[in-house]
Design a protein around this motif. Structure first.
Motif, mmCIF file in Angstrom:
data_model
loop_
_atom_site.group_PDB
_atom_site.id
_atom_site.type_symbol
_atom_site.label_atom_id
_atom_site.label_comp_id
_atom_site.label_asym_id
_atom_site.label_seq_id
_atom_site.Cartn_x
_atom_site.Cartn_y
_atom_site.Cartn_z
ATOM 1 N N ILE A 173 0.842 -1.210 0.000
ATOM 2 C CA ILE A 173 0.000 0.000 0.000
ATOM 3 C C ILE A 173 0.872 1.253 0.000
ATOM 4 O O ILE A 173 0.594 2.234 -0.710
ATOM 5 N N PHE A 174 1.959 1.247 0.778
ATOM 6 C CA PHE A 174 2.852 2.407 0.796
ATOM 7 C C PHE A 174 3.501 2.611 -0.577
ATOM 8 O O PHE A 174 3.663 3.752 -1.027
ATOM 9 N N GLU A 175 3.898 1.531 -1.236
ATOM 10 C CA GLU A 175 4.497 1.667 -2.557
ATOM 11 C C GLU A 175 3.501 2.264 -3.553
ATOM 12 O O GLU A 175 3.850 3.121 -4.370
ATOM 13 N N ARG A 176 2.272 1.810 -3.519
ATOM 14 C CA ARG A 176 1.248 2.388 -4.387
ATOM 15 C C ARG A 176 1.008 3.857 -4.061
ATOM 16 O O ARG A 176 0.769 4.681 -4.956
ATOM 17 N N ALA A 177 1.091 4.192 -2.776
ATOM 18 C CA ALA A 177 0.858 5.580 -2.359
ATOM 19 C C ALA A 177 1.949 6.512 -2.876
ATOM 20 O O ALA A 177 1.658 7.589 -3.426
ATOM 21 N N GLY A 182 3.481 10.522 -4.507
ATOM 22 C CA GLY A 182 4.814 10.867 -4.011
ATOM 23 C C GLY A 182 5.399 12.087 -4.678
ATOM 24 O O GLY A 182 6.298 12.729 -4.124
ATOM 25 N N LEU A 183 4.921 12.450 -5.872
ATOM 26 C CA LEU A 183 5.408 13.644 -6.570
ATOM 27 C C LEU A 183 4.628 14.900 -6.215
ATOM 28 O O LEU A 183 4.930 15.977 -6.751
ATOM 29 N N HIS A 184 3.608 14.767 -5.351
ATOM 30 C CA HIS A 184 2.843 15.940 -4.920
ATOM 31 C C HIS A 184 3.772 16.854 -4.130
ATOM 32 O O HIS A 184 4.244 16.509 -3.046
ATOM 33 N N MET A 185 4.038 18.034 -4.679
ATOM 34 C CA MET A 185 5.110 18.862 -4.153
ATOM 35 C C MET A 185 4.846 19.361 -2.743
ATOM 36 O O MET A 185 5.783 19.567 -1.961
ATOM 37 N N THR A 186 3.590 19.555 -2.363
ATOM 38 C CA THR A 186 3.285 20.105 -1.039
ATOM 39 C C THR A 186 2.848 19.050 -0.038
ATOM 40 O O THR A 186 3.083 19.204 1.163
ATOM 41 N N LYS A 187 2.210 17.966 -0.499
ATOM 42 C CA LYS A 187 1.697 16.954 0.421
ATOM 43 C C LYS A 187 2.366 15.592 0.272
ATOM 44 O O LYS A 187 2.103 14.690 1.072
ATOM 45 N N GLY A 188 3.217 15.427 -0.723
ATOM 46 C CA GLY A 188 3.852 14.131 -0.921
ATOM 47 C C GLY A 188 4.838 13.767 0.163
ATOM 48 O O GLY A 188 5.070 12.582 0.456
ATOM 49 N N GLN A 189 5.425 14.785 0.813
ATOM 50 C CA GLN A 189 6.434 14.509 1.835
ATOM 51 C C GLN A 189 5.854 13.731 3.014
ATOM 52 O O GLN A 189 6.531 12.895 3.609
ATOM 53 N N THR A 190 4.586 13.971 3.369
ATOM 54 C CA THR A 190 3.986 13.269 4.504
ATOM 55 C C THR A 190 3.888 11.766 4.241
ATOM 56 O O THR A 190 4.074 10.956 5.160
ATOM 57 N N VAL A 191 3.604 11.378 2.998
ATOM 58 C CA VAL A 191 3.521 9.957 2.660
ATOM 59 C C VAL A 191 4.898 9.317 2.751
ATOM 60 O O VAL A 191 5.056 8.202 3.289
ATOM 61 N N MET A 242 8.658 20.164 -1.097
ATOM 62 C CA MET A 242 8.851 21.259 -0.164
ATOM 63 C C MET A 242 9.599 20.753 1.080
ATOM 64 O O MET A 242 9.384 19.631 1.534
ATOM 65 N N ASP A 243 10.494 21.601 1.619
ATOM 66 C CA ASP A 243 11.276 21.291 2.830
ATOM 67 C C ASP A 243 12.134 20.048 2.636
ATOM 68 O O ASP A 243 12.359 19.276 3.575
#
Length: 950
Positions: A173-177, A182-191, A242-243
Motif C-alpha cells: 500500500i505504501f508503494e502504491r501511495a 509521491g510527486l505531490h510537491m506540497t503533500k507528498g512529503q507526509t507519505v 517542499m522542505d
C-alpha cells in the motif's frame, strides 16, 4: 467455578463504580438543589420538548430529501444535504446506504470520503470486517488522487500488520501511495515520511538487544532492513518536494557511512527543479479555489518540461479542485491517449471524466474510442454507450454524434467479405434503432430534429451501397431522406446523384437529376447545369432536348418568383422609407415651432429692454458727449461697448461690459483656440480620431490611454467635452510616431462598454474630399459569405465554431448598430472560394438557437451615389443639385441659411429708389436688399443724434 467467581467480581466492581458515581453526582448537585426546586422539572420538560421537535423537523426534512432523490437521483446537492442530516441524527445504517447510492452516481469529494472512511473504521473494529474497509479504500482512491486518503489507507493497514502477510500488505500500500502521490510537491512529503517511520519501526524489531551477538540470519535481516531505509531516503531526495533540505539533513545524521555522490547529485538536480516550480506553487497557495488559471499555467509549464509523471500529478491536482470543468477533463484524456497510452490509467481517467461531467457528449465519445483502442470487450463498450444515452445531454445534436460514434464502432467490427454475419445484423439493427430513437426520444424532448440533414441515414445508405452491394436499400433510404424536407436543397440531390453515379446506373442518375430540377429551391441553376453536363456525356438527342426544355421552364418560373419577391421587398423598403421621412418631417416641424415661439418671446423681451434703455439715454443725453470727449484714447466702438453697454442688436439681456480692451483679449483667445484646433497645427500623421463612445464613459482620457498604449508611445489624448462638462463621445489620440497609427486603426470596432469604438485617421476633409471612412468592400466577394437571421445572442466564437468545419476561416465579423446591439447579420471570410461555396450549400436554411439562418455569397448592393456631387443622372441639369457635407445628409433637414438669402435677387433695372440706396449704403445692398446694422453703424447713428441735441 473460577469463571463464575470472576464474573461475580466483575459485576460487584461495576456496581461499586456505579454507586461511587452516584455519590459524586449527588455531592455536585447539593449546592444547586435549592435553585432547581421550582425550575428543575420544568426545564427538563422544555429541553425534551425542544429536542423532540428538532428530531421531528429533521426526520421530515430527511423524508423530503429521500422523496426528491426518488424523483431525480442525479441531484448532487440533495445527496450532500441528506448525508449531513443523517450524520447529525446518528442514523448510521441509513447514512451508509445514502453514501453508497451517491458513490454509485458521482465521484465523492475528499472530505466526504474521509468522513465515510473514519465512520466505517470506528464501526468495524473486529478483525474479520477489515476487508470491507479495504474495499472501501480501494473505491476512494479511484475517484481522485488525494494524498490524505492514501495516508489514511496506509495507516489503517498498519493496524493489520500482525495478521499473516500483514507487513507485505502494508509495504504494498505504501508503494502504491508514493507512486500515486509521491510527486505531490506540497503533500507528498507526509507519505514518504510515514513510509520511513514504518520501516524504522520494523528496524527496531529486527535489531538484537545490546550485548548479544546476532546470528547470521538476524544480520541478513538487519542489513536488508537498513538497505530499505537507505533506498527510501535516496528515492525521496530525488523528488522535488517542499522542505526537502530537512530530509537531506536527517539523512546525513542517520547514515553512518555518509551521503554518496550519486545521492548528492540527484538531490541537487531535484533542488533545481524545485526552484523552477516554486513560483507556480506559491501562486496556487495565494489563489482562491478553484484556481483554474493558476493550474492552467502550471500545466503549460509541466507539459513544456515533458516529464510524464509530473504532468500526470499536476493534472490530478487540477482535477481534484476543478472536477466539473469538461474542457480540463478532455485535455487530460487527450494527453493520456496520445502520450502515456497506459491502458488502466487511460480507461480509469475516462471513466472518472464521464462520472464527473455526464452531460458532456465529447467525454463519452472519447471514452468509447478509448475502449475500442485498448481492446475492451463488446459488452463493456455497449454498456458505456447505454449509459451515455441516459446521461441527459443538453443539445439534440449531441445524441446524433454519440450514435454516430457507436455506429462507427459497430461498422469496424463487421467483416464485409461475408454476405451475412452476426455483426452485420447488429449494425443494421443499431441503424434502425438510432432512427427510432431520434424520432421518438430526441424530437419529443427537444421539440426539434437533432439530425435535420439525415446524416445517419446517409451513412447507412453508403454502407449498403459500398460494402453490402445493396443499392436498392440505399435508394429506399434516400427516398426517406427526401421526404423529410430535404428535397428543396440542391446539395442533398447532388449527394444522392453522386451515390447513383458511383454504385448505380445512368437511368437512376437521370431520374434523380430530373427530380432535383423540379424540387430544388435554393440553387436551381446549379442542378440544371449538372443535368445538362450529364446529358452531354451520357444522353441522346432526345434526352438533351428534354433536359433543355425542363431546365428552361424551371429557371423561367424561378426568375418570375424572384422578381415578385424582389418587388415585394422593394415596396416594403419604400414604405419604410416613407414612414421614416414622415417621422423626420414631424420632428423637424415640432423643433421649428419651438424655436419660433422661443425667438418670438426673446424678441419681445429684447424690445422692451431697448425701449427702457432709449428712455434712459434721452434723459441723460447731455452727459454722453462729455464722457465721450473726456476719453480720447478709446475708439468709438470701444466706447460704445464699455460705456453704454451696447453690443449691436444681438446684445444679451443683462449684458455687463468688461474693462477697456477686454473684447480684444477675448478675440485673441478665441483665435488662439481656433488655431489650436486647426488640422494644419496638429500632426495628423501621428493622430487618430476616436468616436461612437458612450457619453457616460468615466475618465475617458485614462480609458483611452489604457486602450491605445499597446500601439506605441502616446504624446497627447484629448477627449472632447461639452460646455456643461459632459463627455461628447469622441476625441483625439496623438502618438509620438506615425508608426503607431496603423496599429491604432486595427482597434476599429473594438467593443468599449457595450458599444463599438470607431477609429479613423485624422484627415482634413476640406482638403481631402474623396476620403472614405467605409473600409469594407462593396463588390462581389466569392470567398466571403453573408449570414442573416442569426439570433441576437450569437457570439463571434459560436459562429466561428459553427463555420470552421467547412474550411479555413480568416475572419468573422458580426454586424452591429452604433449602440453595439447586434443586427443578426454576419460576414465570414474563408480561405478560398471552394470553402465558401461549401459553407453556403451546407449552412443555408440551418437552424441556430431556433432561428433559421440564410447564407449566401457576399455581394452587397451598390451604394447610392446618385445624390453625390458630380454624379450623372437623368434630368440633372433641370433640377437644383443638393450637396451634402462630408457626414452626409443631416437628421433634421433644416436649412441653416438666413431667410434673407433665400429671397431671389431683384434685377438691377427694377431698383427705382437708387438715390436712397446711394444715400444709405450701410443699410441697402446693390440688389435692393436691406442689410442688418453692425455695431459701427449703430454707434454712428447714436453719435449723430447726440450731436443734434442743444
Amino acid at each position: 467455578m473460577a469463571a463464575s467467581s470472576s464474573a461475580e467480581q466483575t459485576q460487584l466492581q461495576d456496581m461499586e463504580d456505579e454507586d461511587a458515581g452516584m455519590e459524586e453526582r449527588e455531592m455536585e448537585s447539593d449546592g444547586e438543589e435549592e435553585e432547581e426546586e421550582g425550575m428543575g422539572v420544568e426545564n427538563s420538560d422544555d429541553e425534551e420538548d425542544d429536542s423532540s421537535e428538532d428530531e421531528k423537523e429533521n426526520e421530515a426534512e430527511i423524508q423530503r430529501l429521500e422523496e426528491q432523490l426518488s424523483i431525480n437521483a442525479f441531484d448532487y446537492n440533495c445527496h450532500v444535504d441528506l448525508i449531513k442530516l443523517l450524520k447529525q441524527e446518528g442514523e448510521l445504517v441509513r447514512l451508509r446506504k445514502a453514501r453508497q447510492k451517491m458513490s454509485e452516481l458521482f465521484p465523492l469529494t475528499e472530505e466526504i470520503w474521509l468522513d465515510w472512511l473514519k465512520d466505517e473504521i470506528r464501526l468495524t473494529e473486529e478483525e474479520p470486517n477489515r476487508e470491507k474497509v479495504y474495499e472501501l479504500f480501494e473505491k476512494a482512491i479511484k475517484d481522485y488522487i488525494c494524498p490524505d486518503i492514501w495516508l489514511e489507507y496506509a495507516q489503517y493497514s498498519i493496524g493489520g500488520m500482525g495478521s499473516p502477510g500483514g507487513i507485505d500488505k502494508v509495504r504494498s500500500i505504501f508503494e502504491r501511495a508514493v507512486t500515486a502521490v509521491g510527486l505531490h510537491m506540497t503533500k507528498g512529503q507526509t507519505v514518504w515520511e510515514a513510509y520511513r517511520e514504518f520501516e524504522n519501526a520494523i528496524l527496531s524489531t529486527v535489531q538484537p538487544p545490546p550485548g548479544r551477538i546476532p546470528s547470521r540470519e538476524e544480520q541478513e535481516l538487519l542489513k536488508a532492513q537498513l538497505e530499505r531505509i537507505h533506498t527510501l531516503f535516496r528515492r525521496q531526495l530525488a523528488v522535488p518536494l517542499m522542505d526537502m533540505e530537512a530530509t537531506y539533513a536527517e539523512y546525513e545524521e542517520w547514515s553512518e557511512q555518509g551521503v554518496s555522490e550519486g545521492v548528492i547529485h540527484q538531490y541537487r538536480k531535484a533542488l533545481k527543479q524545485l526552484e523552477k516550480c516554486k513560483p507556480y506553487e506559491e501562486s496556487l497557495m495565494a489563489a482562491e479555489p478553484p484556481k483554474l488559471a493558476e493550474y492552467q499555467s502550471y500545466l503549460d509549464f509541466e507539459l513544456k518540461e515533458g516529464d510524464p509523471a509530473r504532468v500526470q500529478i499536476t493534472f490530478e491536482r487540477t482535477m481534484a479542485e476543478n472536477c466539473l470543468v469538461p474542457d480540463m477533463w478532455a485535455k487530460y484524456n487527450t494527453y493520456l491517449d496520445r502520450q502515456l497510452k497506459v491502458r488502466d490509467m487511460v480507461l480509469s481517467t475516462h471513466e472518472r471524466a464521464v462520472r464527473n461531467c455526464p452531460w458532456t457528449m465529447g467525454l463519452w465519445k472519447s471514452y468509447l474510442l478509448a475502449l475500442e483502442r485498448h481492446g475492451a470487450d463488446h459488452h463493456t463498450v455497449s454498456d458505456v454507450f447505454e449509459k451515455a444515452l441516459n446521461a441527459g445531454f443538453i443539445q439534440a445534436t449531441d445524441y446524433v454524434e454519440i450514435w454516430q460514434a457507436y455506429l462507427d464502432y459497430l461498422r469496424r467490427r463487421v467483416d464485409f467479405s461475408k454476405e451475412s454475419s452476426k455483426e452485420l445484423e447488429e449494425l443494421r439493427g443499431a441503424f434502425a434503432r438510432s432512427l427510432d430513437y431520434m424520432k421518438q426520444d430526441v424530437e419529443e424532448r427537444f421539440g426539434e430534429s437533432g439530425d435535420p440533414s439525415c446524416l445517419i441515414m446517409q451513412i447507412w445508405a453508403r454502407i449498403e451501397a459500398l460494402h453490402c452491394k445493396n443499392i436498392q436499400k440505399a435508394r429506399e433510404l434516400w427516398d426517406s431522406i427526401m421526404t423529410k424536407g430535404n428535397a428543396k436543397f440542391a446539395n442533398m440531390w447532388l449527394e444522392y446523384y453522386n451515390l447513383e453515379r458511383s454504385y448505380g446506373d445512368p437511368v437512376h442518375c437521370r431520374k434523380a437529376l430530373h427530380r432535383a430540377v423540379q424540387c430544388t429551391s435554393d440553387y436551381p441553376e446549379h442542378v440544371c447545369e449538372v443535368l445538362l453536363t450529364f446529358e452531354r456525356v451520357e444522353g441522346s438527342l432526345e434526352d438533351w432536348d428534354l433536359a433543355v426544355q425542363k431546365t428552361e421552364t424551371r429557371l423561367n418560373r424561378v426568375n418570375e418568383q424572384r422578381a415578385k419577391v424582389a418587388e415585394k421587398e422593394a415596396n416594403m423598403v419604400r414604405q419604410e422609407e416613407d414612414r421614416a421621412d414622415q417621422r423626420r418631417k414631424n420632428r423637424s416641424d415640432k423643433k421649428f415651432q419651438k424655436k419660433t415661439q422661443k425667438g418670438t418671446r426673446a424678441g419681445e423681451k429684447r424690445k422692451v429692454e431697448q425701449d427702457d434703455y432709449h428712455n434712459e439715454w434721452n434723459e441723460d443725453s447731455e452727459q454722453a458727449p462729455k464722457r465721450h470727449r473726456g476719453n480720447g484714447d478709446q475708439t468709438t466702438d470701444e466706447y460704445m461697448e464699455t460705456e453704454t453697454g451696447l453690443f449691436g442688436k444681438n446684445a444679451p439681456p443683462g449684458y455687463k461690459p468688461g474693462p477697456p480692451g477686454a473684447k480684444k483679449a477675448q478675440q485673441e483667445a478665441a483665435a488662439q483656440r481656433q488655431n489650436d484646433d486647426k488640422p494644419e497645427l496638429r500632426n495628423d500623421n501621428c493622430s487618430v480620431f476616436i468616436s461612437n463612445l458612450t457619453y457616460t464613459l468615466e475618465e475617458p482620457e485614462a480609458k483611452l490611454r489604457t486602450l491605445f498604449e499597446i500601439c506605441g508611445p502616446i504624446k497627447q489624448i484629448r477627449p472632447v467635452f461639452s460646455n456643461k462638462g459632459g463627455f461628447k463621445g469622441y476625441g483625439y489620440v496623438q502618438f509620438e510616431s506615425s508608426v503607431s497609427v496603423p496599429e491604432a486603426l486595427k482597434l476599429d470596432r473594438r467593443e468599449v462598454e457595450g458599444r463599438p469604438m470607431f477609429v479613423s485617421p485624422c484627415v482634413d476633409k476640406n482638403k481631402n474630399p474623396d476620403f472614405k471612412v467605409f473600409k469594407y468592400n462593396t463588390s462581389l466577394e466569392k470567398q466571403k459569405i453573408f449570414i442573416s437571421g442569426l439570433p441576437f445572442s450569437c457570439t463571434k466564437e459560436q459562429l466561428e465554431e459553427l463555420c470552421k468545419s467547412h474550411g479555413n476561416i480568416k475572419e468573422v465579423r458580426l454586424v452591429t448598430y452604433r449602440s453595439g446591439k447586434p443586427k443578426g447579420l454576419a460576414y465570414v471570410d474563408f480561405g478560398d472560394e471552394a470553402h465558401a461555396s461549401q459553407a453556403v450549400l451546407k449552412m443555408d436554411g440551418m437552424e441556430v438557437e431556433g432561428n433559421k439562418i440564410s447564407v449566401a455569397i457576399s455581394n452587397p448592393p451598390r451604394r447610392n451615389v446618385m445624390d453625390k456631387p458630380g454624379s450623372s443622372r437623368p434630368g440633372a441639369d433641370l433640377m437644383p443639385r443638393q450637396v451634402f457635407g462630408s457626414r452626409g445628409r443631416g437628421r433634421t433637414q433644416l436649412s441653416l441659411l438666413p431667410r434673407s438669402l433665400h429671397r431671389q435677387s431683384e434685377p438691377a433695372g427694377k431698383v427705382e429708389n437708387g438715390t436712397a440706396a446711394a444715400q444709405n449704403p450701410a443699410t441697402t445692398s446693390t440688389a435692393g436688399e436691406t442689410k442688418p446694422l453692425s455695431n459701427s453703424d449703430f454707434a454712428k447713428m447714436l453719435l449723430k443724434n447726440s450731436a443734434r441735441l442743444p
